[in-house]
Design a protein around this motif. Structure first.
Motif, mmCIF file in Angstrom:
data_model
loop_
_atom_site.group_PDB
_atom_site.id
_atom_site.type_symbol
_atom_site.label_atom_id
_atom_site.label_comp_id
_atom_site.label_asym_id
_atom_site.label_seq_id
_atom_site.Cartn_x
_atom_site.Cartn_y
_atom_site.Cartn_z
ATOM 1 N N GLN A 85 0.998 -1.142 -0.136
ATOM 2 C CA GLN A 85 0.149 0.043 -0.046
ATOM 3 C C GLN A 85 0.698 1.262 -0.024
ATOM 4 O O GLN A 85 0.637 2.302 -0.598
ATOM 5 N N LYS A 86 1.950 1.073 0.486
ATOM 6 C CA LYS A 86 3.046 2.317 0.695
ATOM 7 C C LYS A 86 3.349 2.606 -0.701
ATOM 8 O O LYS A 86 3.294 3.861 -1.168
ATOM 9 N N GLU A 88 1.992 1.666 -3.676
ATOM 10 C CA GLU A 88 0.640 2.310 -4.215
ATOM 11 C C GLU A 88 0.481 3.631 -3.981
ATOM 12 O O GLU A 88 0.182 4.511 -5.063
ATOM 13 N N TRP A 89 0.573 3.880 -2.714
ATOM 14 C CA TRP A 89 0.489 5.436 -2.283
ATOM 15 C C TRP A 89 1.371 6.484 -3.136
ATOM 16 O O TRP A 89 1.038 7.552 -3.719
ATOM 17 N N MET A 90 2.409 5.899 -3.259
ATOM 18 C CA MET A 90 3.723 6.799 -3.692
ATOM 19 C C MET A 90 3.412 6.982 -5.070
ATOM 20 O O MET A 90 3.530 8.174 -5.695
ATOM 21 N N PHE A 92 0.495 6.812 -6.788
ATOM 22 C CA PHE A 92 -0.685 7.298 -6.911
ATOM 23 C C PHE A 92 -0.387 8.936 -6.649
ATOM 24 O O PHE A 92 -0.749 9.887 -7.512
ATOM 25 N N ALA A 93 0.440 9.452 -5.584
ATOM 26 C CA ALA A 93 0.544 10.781 -5.372
ATOM 27 C C ALA A 93 1.423 11.345 -6.553
ATOM 28 O O ALA A 93 1.184 12.415 -6.827
#
Lengths: 108, 108
Positions: A85-86, A88-90, A92-93
DNA sequence: ACACAGTATCTTGCAGTGCAAGGTACTAAC
DNA sequence: GTTAGTACCTTGCACTGCAAGATACTGTGT
């Protein structure tokens, strides 16, 4: 703060804090609230979800001045999930930032 | 892609694209989809919300090979909103990144 | 003894938003 | 006339954050 921004992000925040140390719910609210406004009514259901999904286990521990604390500890599956998830967040951001900066080419 | 991440972010993405040029709905889906997976069922209700809130105005324009296109143009209020939401997103993303990196001090 | 603040857990019902699924309609190509 | 592409729109569901409230323990002040 825009409530909608938080959707889905709080889960990775909780996983990330738990990756550093075991926490009880009330403590997590305090930790995360340093950065992002969050309430107890959000944390407890979220922690129960994480437990149902097998990402955390719990154990009780007595407290000096108050009721017992329920600590949450990441499982192996939880650590994997935190990692994924980390990333994926990176990604995405980075995508959102590129869009906001008006970069039209999807290559970068 | 995690659906929840998108909540509230798509609005600023749309505002940001419209800040660069007028677009019609179908075109917006294409522009944003380069970076973030998005569907038409999301864009049209969102555009109507933005119009209701006075952030955009619309005008029709004929198309060569298909039905008329409804273009969306940012209003002054829309430009202000775009600016504010952009800053809020930047602050929010920085907070999340700090949390994920395990920085405990809220000062930075 | 009693009230109150602080700690700590939990539940209920509501609100906002993305999306799948479906519908409409125009043009061009086969 | 059927299909594909463009372009618009709506309905109902699913997910998740939160306000509000309930419960209960400890320590402090009166």
């Amino acid at each position: 703060m825009n409530i909608q921004f938080k959707k889905g992000v709080l889960e990775i925040c909780v996983l990330s804090v738990l990756a550093h140390k075991d926490c009880y719910g009330y403590e997590l609210v305090g930790e995360i609230s340093k950065r992002i406004d969050i309430s107890e009514g959000t944390i407890y259901p979220l922690l129960h979800r994480l437990k149902d999904e097998g990402y955390v286990t719990t154990y009780l521990q007595e407290s000096a001045g108050g009721p017992s604390r329920k600590y949450y500890r990441l499982t192996e599956a939880g650590r994997n999930e935190e990692h994924e998830q980390k990333e994926e967040w990176m990604r995405f951001a980075a995508s959102v930032n590129a869009l906001l900066e008006g970069k039209n080419d999807a290559a970068d």
